[in-house]
Design a protein around this motif. Structure first.
Motif, mmCIF file in Angstrom:
data_model
loop_
_atom_site.group_PDB
_atom_site.id
_atom_site.type_symbol
_atom_site.label_atom_id
_atom_site.label_comp_id
_atom_site.label_asym_id
_atom_site.label_seq_id
_atom_site.Cartn_x
_atom_site.Cartn_y
_atom_site.Cartn_z
ATOM 1 N N GLU A 9 85.166 131.734 37.077
ATOM 2 C CA GLU A 9 85.703 130.632 36.265
ATOM 3 C C GLU A 9 84.679 130.151 35.244
ATOM 4 O OE1 GLU A 9 87.268 127.467 38.683
ATOM 5 O OE2 GLU A 9 88.488 128.871 39.855
ATOM 6 N N ALA A 10 83.418 130.059 35.651
ATOM 7 C CA ALA A 10 82.363 129.625 34.730
ATOM 8 C C ALA A 10 82.206 130.630 33.594
ATOM 9 C CB ALA A 10 81.047 129.452 35.475
ATOM 10 N N ALA A 11 82.322 131.911 33.905
ATOM 11 C CA ALA A 11 82.207 132.944 32.873
ATOM 12 C C ALA A 11 83.374 132.867 31.897
ATOM 13 C CB ALA A 11 82.139 134.326 33.512
ATOM 14 N N VAL A 12 84.573 132.612 32.415
ATOM 15 C CA VAL A 12 85.750 132.490 31.545
ATOM 16 C C VAL A 12 85.571 131.294 30.615
ATOM 17 C CG1 VAL A 12 88.221 131.963 31.501
ATOM 18 C CG2 VAL A 12 87.333 133.632 33.136
ATOM 19 N N GLU A 13 85.138 130.165 31.164
ATOM 20 C CA GLU A 13 84.930 128.971 30.341
ATOM 21 C C GLU A 13 83.854 129.208 29.283
ATOM 22 O OE1 GLU A 13 84.179 125.550 32.787
ATOM 23 O OE2 GLU A 13 86.013 125.867 33.941
ATOM 24 N N LEU A 36 79.958 139.008 32.773
ATOM 25 C CA LEU A 36 81.354 138.570 32.778
ATOM 26 C C LEU A 36 81.703 137.813 31.501
ATOM 27 C CD1 LEU A 36 81.787 137.408 36.481
ATOM 28 C CD2 LEU A 36 82.924 139.341 35.367
ATOM 29 N N THR A 37 80.803 136.938 31.078
ATOM 30 C CA THR A 37 81.056 136.175 29.854
ATOM 31 C C THR A 37 81.236 137.120 28.675
ATOM 32 O OG1 THR A 37 79.817 134.276 30.687
ATOM 33 C CG2 THR A 37 80.120 134.420 28.300
ATOM 34 N N ALA A 61 91.832 141.278 33.532
ATOM 35 C CA ALA A 61 92.626 141.185 34.754
ATOM 36 C C ALA A 61 92.231 142.284 35.739
ATOM 37 C CB ALA A 61 94.111 141.271 34.426
ATOM 38 N N ALA A 62 92.027 143.500 35.232
ATOM 39 C CA ALA A 62 91.613 144.610 36.097
ATOM 40 C C ALA A 62 90.229 144.356 36.666
ATOM 41 C CB ALA A 62 91.635 145.923 35.316
ATOM 42 N N LEU A 63 89.327 143.835 35.840
ATOM 43 C CA LEU A 63 87.974 143.543 36.295
ATOM 44 C C LEU A 63 87.983 142.476 37.383
ATOM 45 C CD1 LEU A 63 84.901 143.868 35.993
ATOM 46 C CD2 LEU A 63 85.000 142.127 34.201
#
Length: 98
Positions: free
Chosen positions: A87-91, A38-39, A51-53
């Protein structure tokens, strides 16, 4: 969980029920792989893909929880954990510039 590597060996003690440590180890591996994947996707910056993922992950989690026949509390807990992982991956994909 049966595994052919462990459960099909001759002359060794078989244990068809995994230990808590074995389960925790497998969950840890899945968490690290998911977080890393994800990161990487978020770091690439494909907003539409992201967004699709995210949408697909959420739908898949709902399907899996129904398939496992989890009760409402367990489903909510699993979905909450999935959101925390995302959320952790986005950060992690947006490092703080100093």
């Amino acid at each position: 969980m049966l595994t052919t590597h462990r459960d099909c060996k001759h002359h060794v003690e078989k244990n068809a029920i995994p230990s808590l440590g074995e389960i925790e180890g497998r969950v840890a591996v899945l968490e690290v792989v998911a977080q890393s994947a994800l990161t990487h996707v978020f770091y690439e910056g494909h907003v539409d893909l992201d967004a699709a993922l995210l949408s697909e992950i959420r739908r898949a989690m709902h399907r899996k929880c129904r398939e496992l026949k989890l009760d409402g509390e367990d489903t909510a807990s699993a979905l909450s954990y999935a959101e925390e992982l995302i959320e952790a991956a986005v950060e992690a994909s947006h490092p703080v510039h100093q």
